[in-house]
Design a protein around this motif. Sequence first.
Motif, PDB file in Angstrom:
ATOM      1  N   ALA A  57       0.838  -1.205   0.000  1.00 25.37           N
ATOM      2  CA  ALA A  57       0.000   0.000   0.000  1.00 25.37           C
ATOM      3  C   ALA A  57       0.873   1.256   0.000  1.00 25.37           C
ATOM      4  O   ALA A  57       0.576   2.241  -0.696  1.00 25.37           O
ATOM      5  N   GLU A  58       1.969   1.239   0.753  1.00 20.52           N
ATOM      6  CA  GLU A  58       2.881   2.387   0.777  1.00 20.52           C
ATOM      7  C   GLU A  58       3.520   2.626  -0.582  1.00 20.52           C
ATOM      8  O   GLU A  58       3.754   3.779  -0.980  1.00 20.52           O
ATOM      9  N   ALA A  59       3.786   1.534  -1.320  1.00 19.77           N
ATOM     10  CA  ALA A  59       4.351   1.680  -2.670  1.00 19.77           C
ATOM     11  C   ALA A  59       3.378   2.423  -3.577  1.00 19.77           C
ATOM     12  O   ALA A  59       3.782   3.234  -4.424  1.00 19.77           O
ATOM     13  N   GLY A  60       2.088   2.174  -3.407  1.00 20.60           N
ATOM     14  CA  GLY A  60       1.083   2.891  -4.185  1.00 20.60           C
ATOM     15  C   GLY A  60       1.056   4.368  -3.848  1.00 20.60           C
ATOM     16  O   GLY A  60       0.962   5.224  -4.740  1.00 20.60           O
ATOM     17  N   ILE A  61       1.172   4.706  -2.549  1.00 23.93           N
ATOM     18  CA  ILE A  61       1.225   6.105  -2.132  1.00 23.93           C
ATOM     19  C   ILE A  61       2.461   6.777  -2.710  1.00 23.93           C
ATOM     20  O   ILE A  61       2.406   7.908  -3.216  1.00 23.93           O
ATOM     21  N   ASP A  62       3.596   6.078  -2.657  1.00 27.83           N
ATOM     22  CA  ASP A  62       4.847   6.646  -3.186  1.00 27.83           C
ATOM     23  C   ASP A  62       4.724   6.958  -4.673  1.00 27.83           C
ATOM     24  O   ASP A  62       5.229   7.990  -5.142  1.00 27.83           O
ATOM     25  N   LYS A  63       4.068   6.092  -5.437  1.00 27.21           N
ATOM     26  CA  LYS A  63       3.914   6.336  -6.874  1.00 27.21           C
ATOM     27  C   LYS A  63       3.050   7.580  -7.114  1.00 27.21           C
ATOM     28  O   LYS A  63       3.363   8.416  -7.980  1.00 27.21           O
ATOM     29  N   ALA A  64       1.993   7.734  -6.338  1.00 27.19           N
ATOM     30  CA  ALA A  64       1.130   8.910  -6.484  1.00 27.19           C
ATOM     31  C   ALA A  64       1.883  10.189  -6.146  1.00 27.19           C
ATOM     32  O   ALA A  64       1.772  11.207  -6.850  1.00 27.19           O
ATOM     33  N   LEU A  65       2.686  10.154  -5.068  1.00 27.66           N
ATOM     34  CA  LEU A  65       3.467  11.338  -4.690  1.00 27.66           C
ATOM     35  C   LEU A  65       4.498  11.676  -5.751  1.00 27.66           C
ATOM     36  O   LEU A  65       4.750  12.852  -6.033  1.00 27.66           O
ATOM     37  N   TRP A  66       5.103  10.657  -6.350  1.00 26.69           N
ATOM     38  CA  TRP A  66       6.073  10.897  -7.419  1.00 26.69           C
ATOM     39  C   TRP A  66       5.412  11.609  -8.598  1.00 26.69           C
ATOM     40  O   TRP A  66       5.964  12.549  -9.169  1.00 26.69           O
ATOM     41  N   GLN A  67       4.208  11.173  -8.967  1.00 27.80           N
ATOM     42  CA  GLN A  67       3.496  11.831 -10.066  1.00 27.80           C
ATOM     43  C   GLN A  67       3.222  13.292  -9.746  1.00 27.80           C
ATOM     44  O   GLN A  67       3.373  14.165 -10.609  1.00 27.80           O
ATOM     45  N   LEU A  68       2.826  13.572  -8.509  1.00 32.27           N
ATOM     46  CA  LEU A  68       2.546  14.956  -8.136  1.00 32.27           C
ATOM     47  C   LEU A  68       3.798  15.816  -8.206  1.00 32.27           C
ATOM     48  O   LEU A  68       3.770  16.938  -8.717  1.00 32.27           O
TER      49      LEU A  68
END
Length: 466
Positions: A57-68
Amino acid sequence: MLRIKKIFKSEKGSALLVALGTMLILTVLSIGMVTVAQNDMGLSGKEKKSTQALHVAEAGIDKALWQLRVEGEINPTSFEVSTSLGTATVTASQDAVETYKWTVTSSGEVDGGTKRVIKVGVFNISYWDMVIASESLTASGGGMHGTSSVHGAFYVRGDLELTGTSEVTGGPLFVKDGELHLTSAGASVGTVDNPIVLYLEEGYSGHTSNIHYSSLSYNPPNINFPTLNQGELQSLETDAKNQSVDNREGYYTEVIADESSSYSRKYSGVSSGYYKVVDTNTTVATPLGSGSTNMTISSSTPSFGDPGGTSPRDDFAWNLSTKTLTVKGTVFVDGDVTIDTAIEYEGNGAIVANGDIHIHDDVLAADTFPTVSCLGFVSVGSMYICTPGPNTTTTPNVEAALFALQKVEVESNMCIKGALLTRNLEFAHPNGHLFTVSDLHGNLPEAMPGKNQSFTVVSGWHEGKP
């Protein structure tokens, strides 16, 4: 003798019973220990899978933050992230009003169906969605005065003082390493109907009833101001040089090269051999700001570039009769730049000056700003903006992306739409109005410092139900 035998016999029977009882107890205890061990192993396995699901789940959050951080948005707003442990399903939503706010939910699932869900709030703003005074706001002793105003995100390092009827609206407003102070009953921050988000490290004082906020944090982020050092400036000049190889729409199309020393369509100050490099050579002068090959666009500057009818074909051209400046890609000037007449511009590009920039008249997009036409000004020194008045508080005199490494002075009654990044912002005139434009960061010219930079704050981290 028979009695003794009976007693002995009775003791043996008792010992046997004791032995059997002991064995039974040991057996029960052994079974219990095995059961506990098995349960512990089961719990350990479940805990391991639960931890793995959390990491997914944290990996998914990290990907979203990277996009932002890199792209300034999450698009698409729903996606999956596959890892060696499992898959994260991510969904994101953007606040309809405060568009820099996002809510991101990530559900991590591993083999066996174990799930963990994380939900976070994310605050993300591109540098070019803001007005930034990264070291101080010095205007007349430390503040904004008269009717000066900033409409949009505003970051100030040091004290911010508002006097007269000056105002800050839209927000958010960040005051790092200082205090927000309203000295006048006419000054205001936010409105009753449209309060703004405040990040104030040292709080606020003065006419506090005129400060309207929807939320207040005493922990403003620390922005690292975009750099522009010698190497980066040299790289921008190299870009301008490489985009000049064919002298005809060199940034966008491939045509037969016609570069030669007799090329006549270039600006008169170009002697480097590359029509987008206003310099006597292709080596940046040292130190920064010491260039001496200046460029002026005025009502007496002869046309240059190939106008090609109503749409110039060169990446860098000036049509005196229509007062239209075309800038596509990067134009490098090893000295000061002066705009001394009202112009309209077309194309998406930036003028980079190894010196100061003086804007003495209106600079407006010929087409829709910034989605069709977008011009950037980059100075390693200071920028002085003094357009002739009068104007209204909303009709722009300048539509552009503005970057000055040292200082920007607003020297007249004017309205600027776009974004402004500098170390020191000075309202040298009491009627300057700055409006940020939400579409700017997605349409910036490549040469703008901090083009792909933003700062991101994650808050409200909590787990949800799987």
